[in-house]
Write a protein that holds these residues in place. Structure first.
Motif, PDB file in Angstrom:
ATOM      1  N   VAL A   1       3.402   2.973   2.497  1.00  0.00           N
ATOM      2  CA  VAL A   1       2.778   2.791   3.802  1.00  0.00           C
ATOM      3  C   VAL A   1       3.192   1.448   4.394  1.00  0.00           C
ATOM      4  O   VAL A   1       3.688   1.371   5.519  1.00  0.00           O
ATOM      5  CB  VAL A   1       1.242   2.878   3.716  1.00  0.00           C
ATOM      6  CG1 VAL A   1       0.616   2.640   5.087  1.00  0.00           C
ATOM      7  CG2 VAL A   1       0.815   4.226   3.149  1.00  0.00           C
ATOM      8  N   ALA A   2       2.977   0.382   3.645  1.00  0.00           N
ATOM      9  CA  ALA A   2       3.324  -0.958   4.095  1.00  0.00           C
ATOM     10  C   ALA A   2       3.379  -1.887   2.892  1.00  0.00           C
ATOM     11  O   ALA A   2       2.683  -1.675   1.908  1.00  0.00           O
ATOM     12  CB  ALA A   2       2.307  -1.482   5.116  1.00  0.00           C
ATOM     13  N   ALA A   3       4.207  -2.929   2.992  1.00  0.00           N
ATOM     14  CA  ALA A   3       4.326  -3.885   1.900  1.00  0.00           C
ATOM     15  C   ALA A   3       4.704  -5.259   2.424  1.00  0.00           C
ATOM     16  O   ALA A   3       5.342  -5.382   3.477  1.00  0.00           O
ATOM     17  CB  ALA A   3       5.369  -3.422   0.881  1.00  0.00           C
ATOM     18  N   ILE A   4       4.299  -6.280   1.697  1.00  0.00           N
ATOM     19  CA  ILE A   4       4.731  -7.654   1.951  1.00  0.00           C
ATOM     20  C   ILE A   4       5.537  -8.090   0.743  1.00  0.00           C
ATOM     21  O   ILE A   4       5.021  -8.137  -0.371  1.00  0.00           O
ATOM     22  CB  ILE A   4       3.543  -8.601   2.187  1.00  0.00           C
ATOM     23  CG1 ILE A   4       2.777  -8.196   3.443  1.00  0.00           C
ATOM     24  CG2 ILE A   4       4.036 -10.036   2.311  1.00  0.00           C
ATOM     25  CD1 ILE A   4       1.590  -9.086   3.758  1.00  0.00           C
TER      26      ILE A   4
ATOM     27  N   TRP B   1       0.825  -1.199   0.000  1.00  0.00           N
ATOM     28  CA  TRP B   1       0.000   0.000   0.000  1.00  0.00           C
ATOM     29  C   TRP B   1       0.858   1.247   0.000  1.00  0.00           C
ATOM     30  O   TRP B   1       1.853   1.338   0.734  1.00  0.00           O
ATOM     31  CB  TRP B   1      -0.922   0.024   1.225  1.00  0.00           C
ATOM     32  CG  TRP B   1      -1.958  -1.045   1.220  1.00  0.00           C
ATOM     33  CD1 TRP B   1      -1.862  -2.286   1.758  1.00  0.00           C
ATOM     34  CD2 TRP B   1      -3.266  -0.951   0.641  1.00  0.00           C
ATOM     35  NE1 TRP B   1      -3.024  -2.987   1.558  1.00  0.00           N
ATOM     36  CE2 TRP B   1      -3.906  -2.194   0.874  1.00  0.00           C
ATOM     37  CE3 TRP B   1      -3.954   0.052  -0.045  1.00  0.00           C
ATOM     38  CZ2 TRP B   1      -5.211  -2.448   0.435  1.00  0.00           C
ATOM     39  CZ3 TRP B   1      -5.243  -0.206  -0.475  1.00  0.00           C
ATOM     40  CH2 TRP B   1      -5.851  -1.445  -0.229  1.00  0.00           C
ATOM     41  N   TYR B   2       0.491   2.208  -0.824  1.00  0.00           N
ATOM     42  CA  TYR B   2       1.066   3.543  -0.842  1.00  0.00           C
ATOM     43  C   TYR B   2      -0.051   4.540  -0.583  1.00  0.00           C
ATOM     44  O   TYR B   2      -1.236   4.206  -0.681  1.00  0.00           O
ATOM     45  CB  TYR B   2       1.726   3.843  -2.188  1.00  0.00           C
ATOM     46  CG  TYR B   2       3.018   3.100  -2.442  1.00  0.00           C
ATOM     47  CD1 TYR B   2       4.243   3.769  -2.423  1.00  0.00           C
ATOM     48  CD2 TYR B   2       3.017   1.737  -2.711  1.00  0.00           C
ATOM     49  CE1 TYR B   2       5.428   3.097  -2.670  1.00  0.00           C
ATOM     50  CE2 TYR B   2       4.201   1.053  -2.950  1.00  0.00           C
ATOM     51  CZ  TYR B   2       5.396   1.736  -2.931  1.00  0.00           C
ATOM     52  OH  TYR B   2       6.581   1.070  -3.175  1.00  0.00           O
TER      53      TYR B   2
ATOM     54  N   CYS C   1      -3.268   0.513  -3.835  1.00  0.00           N
ATOM     55  CA  CYS C   1      -2.723  -0.836  -3.809  1.00  0.00           C
ATOM     56  C   CYS C   1      -1.660  -0.970  -4.892  1.00  0.00           C
ATOM     57  O   CYS C   1      -1.800  -0.417  -5.991  1.00  0.00           O
ATOM     58  CB  CYS C   1      -3.849  -1.844  -4.038  1.00  0.00           C
ATOM     59  SG  CYS C   1      -3.337  -3.570  -3.955  1.00  0.00           S
ATOM     60  N   ASN C   2      -0.593  -1.697  -4.579  1.00  0.00           N
ATOM     61  CA  ASN C   2       0.511  -1.912  -5.504  1.00  0.00           C
ATOM     62  C   ASN C   2       0.887  -3.386  -5.515  1.00  0.00           C
ATOM     63  O   ASN C   2       0.857  -4.053  -4.479  1.00  0.00           O
ATOM     64  CB  ASN C   2       1.717  -1.063  -5.086  1.00  0.00           C
ATOM     65  CG  ASN C   2       2.986  -1.434  -5.823  1.00  0.00           C
ATOM     66  OD1 ASN C   2       3.809  -2.212  -5.316  1.00  0.00           O
ATOM     67  ND2 ASN C   2       3.159  -0.889  -7.016  1.00  0.00           N
ATOM     68  N   ALA C   3       1.269  -3.900  -6.686  1.00  0.00           N
ATOM     69  CA  ALA C   3       1.672  -5.298  -6.791  1.00  0.00           C
ATOM     70  C   ALA C   3       2.580  -5.503  -7.990  1.00  0.00           C
ATOM     71  O   ALA C   3       2.577  -4.713  -8.936  1.00  0.00           O
ATOM     72  CB  ALA C   3       0.440  -6.204  -6.909  1.00  0.00           C
TER      73      ALA C   3
END
Length: 116
Positions: free
Chosen positions: A48-51, A36-37, A95-97
């Motif tokens: 913001v956060a990422a896996i 997430w950005y 959302c980012n991927a």
């Protein structure tokens, strides 16, 4: 073409909570990284956060201890649980991927507004 769709944004009071969700479509392969950005008016987009690789997590210092990212590994989905929200969290969240060596994919964004 891979498409990402976010949901869960809205208006919340300071100290409140929201849960954002993102679902990918258009592929039967597992996306390597999801996260997430966010972008606030007049500011650059920030992580913001990422896996990463379905295991490692990264959080912005400003959200550590308040936000939690999670992923359902059997599906190309990711969620962001946001607690103790502050006015400065107000932004459009994206959302980012991506695959192992592919390009980034982006959702259209969902608005989060934190205001008394």
């Amino acid at each position: 073409q891979v498409q990402l769709v976010e949901s869960g944004g809205g208006l919340v009071q300071p100290g409140g909570s929201l849960r954002l969700s993102c679902a990918a479509s258009g592929t039967s392969f597992r996306l390597s990284d999801m996260g997430w950005y966010r972008q606030a008016p007049g500011k650059q987009r920030e992580l913001v956060a990422a896996i990463i690789r379905g295991d490692s997590t990264n959080y912005a210092d400003s959200v550590k201890g308040r936000f939690t990212i999670s992923r359902e590994n059997a599906k190309n989905t990711v969620a962001l649980q946001m607690n103790s929200l502050k006015p400065e969290d107000t932004a459009v969240y994206y959302c980012n991927a991506r695959f192992w060596s592919g390009p980034d994919y982006w959702g259209q964004g969902t608005q989060v507004t934190v205001s008394a």
